[in-house]
Design an enzyme around this catalytic site. Sequence first.
Site, PDB file in Angstrom:
ATOM      1  N   CYS A  17      -6.323  -9.246   2.876  1.00 30.97           N
ATOM      2  CA  CYS A  17      -7.536  -8.204   2.986  1.00 30.97           C
ATOM      3  C   CYS A  17      -8.600  -8.888   3.534  1.00 30.97           C
ATOM      4  CB  CYS A  17      -7.579  -7.369   1.812  1.00 30.97           C
ATOM      5  SG  CYS A  17      -6.089  -6.594   1.467  1.00 30.97           S
ATOM      6  N   GLY A  60      -9.000 -15.482  -0.342  1.00 28.27           N
ATOM      7  CA  GLY A  60      -7.772 -15.476   0.102  1.00 28.27           C
ATOM      8  C   GLY A  60      -6.938 -14.011   0.537  1.00 28.27           C
ATOM      9  N   VAL A  65       0.616  -1.303   0.167  1.00 26.13           N
ATOM     10  CA  VAL A  65       0.014  -0.119   0.055  1.00 26.13           C
ATOM     11  C   VAL A  65       0.869   1.375  -0.115  1.00 26.13           C
ATOM     12  CG1 VAL A  65      -1.641   1.348   1.274  1.00 26.13           C
ATOM     13  CG2 VAL A  65      -2.027  -1.240   1.113  1.00 26.13           C
ATOM     14  N   GLY A  70     -15.758 -21.236  -6.362  1.00 22.24           N
ATOM     15  CA  GLY A  70     -14.600 -21.839  -6.222  1.00 22.24           C
ATOM     16  C   GLY A  70     -14.009 -22.061  -4.796  1.00 22.24           C
TER      17      GLY A  70
HETATM   18  C1  UGA Z   1      -9.387  -6.671  -1.807  1.00 22.18           C
HETATM   19  C2  UGA Z   1     -10.629  -5.457  -2.487  1.00 22.18           C
HETATM   20  O1  UGA Z   1     -11.142  -5.847  -3.545  1.00 22.18           O
HETATM   21  C3  UGA Z   1      -9.978  -4.155  -2.678  1.00 22.18           C
HETATM   22  O2  UGA Z   1     -10.925  -3.211  -2.832  1.00 22.18           O
HETATM   23  C4  UGA Z   1      -9.165  -3.660  -1.239  1.00 22.18           C
HETATM   24  O3  UGA Z   1      -8.791  -2.507  -1.424  1.00 22.18           O
HETATM   25  C5  UGA Z   1      -8.444  -4.766  -0.843  1.00 22.18           C
HETATM   26  O4  UGA Z   1      -8.914  -6.193  -0.884  1.00 22.18           O
HETATM   27  C6  UGA Z   1      -7.688  -4.167   0.277  1.00 22.18           C
HETATM   28  O5  UGA Z   1      -8.315  -4.018   1.556  1.00 22.18           O
HETATM   29  O6  UGA Z   1      -6.492  -3.748   0.469  1.00 22.18           O
HETATM   30  P1  UGA Z   1      -7.695  -8.024  -2.938  1.00 22.18           P
HETATM   31  O7  UGA Z   1      -7.365  -8.554  -1.486  1.00 22.18           O
HETATM   32  O8  UGA Z   1      -6.347  -7.438  -3.764  1.00 22.18           O
HETATM   33  O9  UGA Z   1      -8.411  -6.822  -2.946  1.00 22.18           O
HETATM   34  O10 UGA Z   1      -8.383  -9.061  -3.925  1.00 22.18           O
HETATM   35  P2  UGA Z   1      -9.716  -9.249  -4.650  1.00 22.18           P
HETATM   36  O11 UGA Z   1      -9.453  -9.163  -5.959  1.00 22.18           O
HETATM   37  O12 UGA Z   1     -10.739  -8.285  -3.938  1.00 22.18           O
HETATM   38  O13 UGA Z   1      -9.879 -10.914  -4.474  1.00 22.18           O
HETATM   39  C7  UGA Z   1      -9.910 -11.256  -2.961  1.00 22.18           C
HETATM   40  C8  UGA Z   1      -9.885 -12.925  -2.982  1.00 22.18           C
HETATM   41  O14 UGA Z   1     -11.371 -13.081  -3.429  1.00 22.18           O
HETATM   42  C9  UGA Z   1      -9.242 -13.581  -4.067  1.00 22.18           C
HETATM   43  O15 UGA Z   1      -8.672 -14.916  -3.402  1.00 22.18           O
HETATM   44  C10 UGA Z   1     -10.033 -14.242  -5.121  1.00 22.18           C
HETATM   45  O16 UGA Z   1      -9.690 -15.202  -5.800  1.00 22.18           O
HETATM   46  C11 UGA Z   1     -11.423 -14.324  -4.297  1.00 22.18           C
HETATM   47  N1  UGA Z   1     -12.462 -14.201  -5.248  1.00 22.18           N
HETATM   48  C12 UGA Z   1     -12.799 -12.963  -5.876  1.00 22.18           C
HETATM   49  C13 UGA Z   1     -13.367 -15.189  -5.502  1.00 22.18           C
HETATM   50  O17 UGA Z   1     -13.274 -16.366  -4.972  1.00 22.18           O
HETATM   51  N2  UGA Z   1     -14.461 -15.134  -6.317  1.00 22.18           N
HETATM   52  C14 UGA Z   1     -14.678 -13.800  -6.866  1.00 22.18           C
HETATM   53  O18 UGA Z   1     -15.662 -13.767  -7.499  1.00 22.18           O
HETATM   54  C15 UGA Z   1     -13.731 -12.789  -6.762  1.00 22.18           C
END
Ligand code: UGA
Length: 449
Positions: free
Chosen positions: A279, A276, A11, A272
């Site tokens: 965050c 993880g 960050v 799925g």
């Molecule tokens: C998340 C939020 O999306 C950001 O907006 C936030 O700023 C960030 O946390 C944070 O607090 O710093 P991030 O952890 O980078 O971002 O990842 P995401 O893209 O949100 O995905 C999180 C997890 O959910 C991943 O493991 C992904 O595989 C999973 N996921 C996502 C699913 O299992 N299904 C989905 O439909 C979407």
Amino acid sequence: MRLTVIGCGYVGLVTGACLAAAGHEVYCTDIDEKRIDLLNAGKVPIYEEHLDEVLKRARAEKKIFFQKDSGEAIRAGEVIFICVGTPPKDTGEADLSAIDHVARQVATEAKTPKLVVEKSTVPALTGVQLQKALGAYSRNGGALKFQVASNPEFLREGTAVEDFFHPDRIVVGVENQSSATVMREIYQPILERKFHCPVHGGTCPKGSGELLVTTISSAELIKHASNSFLALKISYANVISDLCEKIGADVEEVTRAMGLDPRIGTQFLKAGLGFGGFCFPKDIQAFIHLAGSIGVEFDMLKAAERVNKQRIERFFEKIHKALWVIKGKKVAVLGLAFKPNTDDIRFAPALDVIRKLLEEGAEVHATDPEAIGRTRPLLPQVCYHEDPYEALKGADAALVCTEWKQFRALDWEKAGKSMARRLVIDGRNFYSPKKMQEMGFEYYSFGRS
Ligand code: UGA
């Protein structure tokens, strides 16, 4: 404006680099001196698309500086962004000791008034404690005034630079109008697109995010409420997927149709292995803890967390059913990072999968385009391969744990010829069941017949 960034993690680095690209002079510091050495040597300690080029340009334009002496960095900036870690304690509560440490540093090292901004994800009411701490640690009996603001980040790993330059919204929680004015000035170049965009060059999409001014407590809450809602959505899709399996429906058809209702939306309904990363798992825990500590029951979040933890068991039910005995089998794991386009393996489902495979006596061969280096020291028993075809050679089964685009391009005909058995268990619903079956694979995924 002169800005200080304390904490050069993901960050802090993205914030510092992008604000430097927006024309500010940014002084970054970190207690990890090796990290500062690395940054000063022009290296970027994390993998984040476009970050290296933004940092390179900012360094060349003398807009960003990395300093070991935190006092010097604190005195250099008018506004201080706290970007330190807030990891979970065993209870789920956020550990705010790094924030407390920074408050002491700022209060003792500053010689002029500062606006101190919480950028780290913190539970509601942290701003109140931070303000108190800055006053209590101040050397000159409170003569030096500190203002506090909250400016949560909504950056997704893998697209963080793009998210910073093209935000949906910028939230600033402030105590007074003068802090709001300062925060607006900092973000004005972003809102007006006055920066060199490494993502789109000169062709950025139209429309820019809105800057919302709120109270500090609202800003703190917005961050946890947003992440927890997205986590809820994912767990909801995962329960729907379990239902689909029992009923013989297809989760992709169901969630796609649901998502076409604009009130629901298509995103974050992908079933799925679950969520993880550093965050969602920690934020959901911290939010549950915060709610509990002030007497508000948040059972639905507890359920979302429970559903997410059970995804690994659901995956192993499929593995056991398909592979029967795991002991002695050669298993190829495709993907280690918690999601594509990052080397981050914190709370990555793939690692839980591998630990359980090893416990059950499998010989694990893993591949990932970016995360092997980080995983190897944690799981030295695994054989790592840069080339996915090498990982798949002789495998009794392939398990898909991260949906990297490199795996989309895999030639499964070729891979299938070298596998001991044509068996794919897909934890990310990444491939078409029909196509995999046509190529002669036994193929299993979540919620699809
Ligand atoms: C998340 C939020 O999306 C950001 O907006 C936030 O700023 C960030 O946390 C944070 O607090 O710093 P991030 O952890 O980078 O971002 O990842 P995401 O893209 O949100 O995905 C999180 C997890 O959910 C991943 O493991 C992904 O595989 C999973 N996921 C996502 C699913 O299992 N299904 C989905 O439909 C979407």
